[in-house]
Design a protein around this motif. Structure first.
Motif, short mmCIF file in Angstrom:
data_model
loop_
_atom_site.label_atom_id
_atom_site.label_comp_id
_atom_site.label_asym_id
_atom_site.label_seq_id
_atom_site.Cartn_x
_atom_site.Cartn_y
_atom_site.Cartn_z
N ILE A 141 -12.27 0.68 4.48
CA ILE A 141 -11.55 1.93 4.78
C ILE A 141 -10.58 1.71 5.96
N THR A 169 -4.06 4.96 -2.97
CA THR A 169 -5.44 4.68 -2.60
C THR A 169 -6.34 5.71 -3.29
N TYR A 181 -11.41 8.66 8.78
CA TYR A 181 -11.34 9.28 7.44
C TYR A 181 -10.21 10.32 7.41
N PRO A 218 -19.34 -3.19 5.53
CA PRO A 218 -18.18 -3.66 4.75
C PRO A 218 -17.40 -2.51 4.10
N ASP A 219 -18.08 -1.47 3.70
CA ASP A 219 -17.37 -0.32 3.12
C ASP A 219 -16.48 0.36 4.16
N LEU A 260 -11.54 9.26 -0.88
CA LEU A 260 -12.57 8.69 -0.01
C LEU A 260 -13.94 8.95 -0.62
N LEU A 292 -28.83 -3.42 2.88
CA LEU A 292 -27.68 -2.51 2.75
C LEU A 292 -27.38 -2.22 1.29
N TYR A 293 -27.31 -3.26 0.49
CA TYR A 293 -26.83 -3.05 -0.88
C TYR A 293 -27.93 -2.67 -1.85
N SER A 324 -3.09 -0.22 6.32
CA SER A 324 -1.97 -0.36 5.39
C SER A 324 -1.18 0.94 5.30
N LEU A 325 -1.88 2.06 5.28
CA LEU A 325 -1.20 3.35 5.22
C LEU A 325 -0.39 3.59 6.51
N ARG A 327 -6.76 8.62 7.48
CA ARG A 327 -6.47 8.01 6.18
C ARG A 327 -5.97 9.07 5.20
N MET A 376 0.85 -1.21 0.00
CA MET A 376 0.00 0.00 0.00
C MET A 376 0.88 1.24 0.00
N SER A 377 0.70 2.10 -0.97
CA SER A 377 1.39 3.39 -0.91
C SER A 377 0.32 4.46 -0.98
N SER A 378 0.63 5.53 -1.65
CA SER A 378 -0.33 6.63 -1.67
C SER A 378 -1.39 6.44 -2.75
N ARG A 432 -25.31 6.16 3.33
CA ARG A 432 -26.32 5.22 3.82
C ARG A 432 -27.40 5.88 4.66
N GLU A 439 -7.56 -0.06 4.58
CA GLU A 439 -6.68 0.87 3.86
C GLU A 439 -5.89 1.73 4.85
N PRO A 483 -20.50 5.42 0.56
CA PRO A 483 -21.89 5.64 0.14
C PRO A 483 -22.70 6.32 1.24
N ARG A 517 -2.23 9.48 3.52
CA ARG A 517 -2.07 9.54 2.06
C ARG A 517 -1.21 10.74 1.66
#
Lengths: 394, 394
Positions: B46, A5, B258, B41-42, A8, A327-328, B52-53, B261, A1-3, A13, B49, A11, B265
């Protein structure tokens, strides 16, 4: 993992789980305000305002009222850590996941824990607390959850507080889910410690935990024989920062304080009574709608919490499949059961911004569709129609 | 207090204190992203990620890498709480306020604390640690601050880590101020626990504390004989949420995740090396400028931290009056001294977004004006001119 990503882009919700609830646009806006130093006079003034707002919403004059720099569980742990010294007896009322969590924390902080248990879905009876207090001997603290998020039960407090005080014990009450959505009156009810969380009926993101200590609890702090085991949650140090001395303790999370301040302002602008009525009406509409769909509510009927409705998963229906579909395909989050209720109930939250007539109808509509898709037999449209009637009567 | 508080409108300060530093606009933007459920899950994606960062910025492969849901002090307490059991010996290096804080926490968690002390403004010498380890007998943990925010000292770690490991002790290092601004290489340096904070060189608001445990530290957790006294900071429970099991522990503060993250980054986009060079160059320019103004730096010369510059308050100059003038007339925050250094030094932070050539020149200019106003004799323009030369050479 680097930058590499992506930007952000979560969704948007409809959050009808057990919390967090949706956040008011004005709270998002408040979080854009520039960061200040943690001892900047302008920030200290904002802390003072936030403290006054917390006291208004808690309905207390308590001087020791702060926002813990952590989530609701940090607020719970702060209450436990400060009020219990190793070897002291604590009566913990356990009728759900969060009562159990208090017992676990109390034990880690060296308390001699006496559990008063009830079925998960029923209230704790005052008689049971009385029996425990009589059997236990000298007791420092009685701890109880006002709004058990895991069961959807609204616990009456009056008799239990009276009994505790008769036995010279302090009373600690968890209002994580109820503050700002149900009546909470710290001074009138005689609560000695009361904590909550920003992300439920206060309409903010998670990250701060309002906490208030009565003069009696504050006196207990001053007469401790041992230091509080947690430095981060030591109320005496925290109150030196939030209170008059302004002594540096930790660096307050300004953005979260800004959010909390705005959330509390919104509560008071709506008015505590009007807000409580809104939450009750929407909760009642949901109950009626779920009933009309042939579903069974889990919580003891007279003590249902309008903020979190627990409903039994009908036989043959797949829990996770249904929640994933909500959810989805409908963009709606509801929560599953916790602990021994996992797989047995769903929990539908109607808190803060999320408690709206639109959301009641939307979740009933979505549930109808997804239950039908799994073969559950129901009268089409009945849930929404009944809920709509309750809403329009309100 | 009711709802008639004003809209939030804090002044946009230039934050050159000891932290928080200014926040990058992209971080503010990230905090506008909608809240998700803590088990959505979303959101779990995050968190992955962000993990990892964090590992990339800590320069570690450690599986146990999380963001504590609290400020830097919560990260510090999490490291202490998890690695110490009551009665275990801990060698704590104390050459400033934050070393002292670790010792205080270690004692509250039941550790047998052996303090290795140095003057506030000097490094801890490896020989002193060696002597303490030899005298102390079996030691569980050696704890040390990499970047002592109270003194502006940049502590060398290599020999101390080697000695600790030779004595079979774990090493805990506080990088609250250094991560993202100075070299920090958790794996190469063999650190067993390392914590930081979001509001310094990572360019975010305060509210989260990155924390990483080596496999050796993780093994120590698994072989504990007692539960961690703090439930909220229990790494095993926290890692069950951040790691593969995804078991609910507390409700993560999404907005702060958020922010973290996005801050991470930005660190990686700039590149760790380039970012470290920027911080060093700006720090060196400030040192040169302060020297040219006739001021004396406090920290041991070879071990100055470019992120926090400590400067002695000249005789006859009023500390608070000067800092108030900087704040109100120049909109610049610098920090005073902490603990025994209160009233004796100022601390000028150049961290994250705040570490810029413009800010170096602005603070020198403002200091010149306010020192002159208090009668301090200096050569007008000398500080800025010298700093400018260093900046243009860089």
């Amino acid at each position: 993992m680097s930058s590499n990503t992506a930007d952000l882009n979560p969704p948007p919700r409809i959050l009808l789980g057990a919390g967090p609830a949706n956040v008011h646009p004005r709270v998002y806006q408040a979080m854009m305000a520039p960061i200040l130093g943690h001892l900047d006079p302008d920030f200290l003034h904002i802390m003072d305002e936030t403290k006054s707002l917390m006291r208004a919403v808690f309905r207390t004059q308590n001087e020791e009222t702060i926002a813990v720099s952590g989530t609701g569980s940090a607020g719970m742990e702060a209450a436990v850590a400060n009020l219990i010294e190793p070897g002291e007896r604590v009566v913990v009322c356990v009728a759900g996941f969060f009562g159990d969590r208090i017992a676990e924390m109390a034990s880690r902080y060296g308390g001699e824990v006496v559990r008063v248990e009830a079925e998960w879905g029923r209230i704790i009876e005052a008689e049971a607390v009385e029996a425990a207090l009589k059997a236990a001997g000298r007791t420092k603290l009685v701890a109880i959850v006002h709004s058990e998020t895991s069961t959807g039960v609204h616990q009456p407090l009056e008799d239990i507080v009276r009994l505790a005080h008769e036995h010279d014990a302090l009373v600690m009450v968890d209002t994580v889910t109820s503050l700002g959505g149900c009546e909470v009156a710290v001074d009138d009810w005689g609560l000695d410690a009361c904590h909550s969380a920003s992300q439920k009926c206060l309409g903010c993101p998670p990250g701060t935990a309002p906490l208030t200590f009565s003069p009696r609890a504050a006196a207990a702090l001053r007469s401790r024989e041992t230091k509080v085991r947690s430095w981060y949650l030591d109320m005496t140090l925290l109150d030196n920062y939030w209170g008059g001395k302004r002594a540096y303790h930790h660096t307050a999370p300004m953005t979260m304080v800004y959010a909390l301040r705005e959330g509390l302002r919104l509560v008071l602008e709506e008015g505590l009574e009007a807000r409580i009525s809104r939450h009750l009406r929407n909760g009642q509409a949901l109950w009626a709608g779920l009933g009309a769909m042939g579903l069974t509510l889990h919580a003891q009927e007279e003590y249902r919490l309008p903020l979190i409705t627990t409903v039994r998963i009908p036989e043959g229906i797949e829990d996770l499949k249904l929640r994933r579909a909500l959810l989805y395909d409908h963009n709606i989050e509801i929560a599953g059961g916790l602990g021994i209720l996992a797989g047995k109930i769903w929990r539908i939250g109607l808190m803060g911004v999320s408690s709206s007539a639109e959301n009641v109808l939307a979740v009933l509509q979505a549930l109808e569709q997804e239950l039908s898709a799994q073969g559950f037999r129901l009268e089409k449209g009945a849930g929404v129609a009944v809920a709509d009637r309750v809403l329009s009567e309100g």
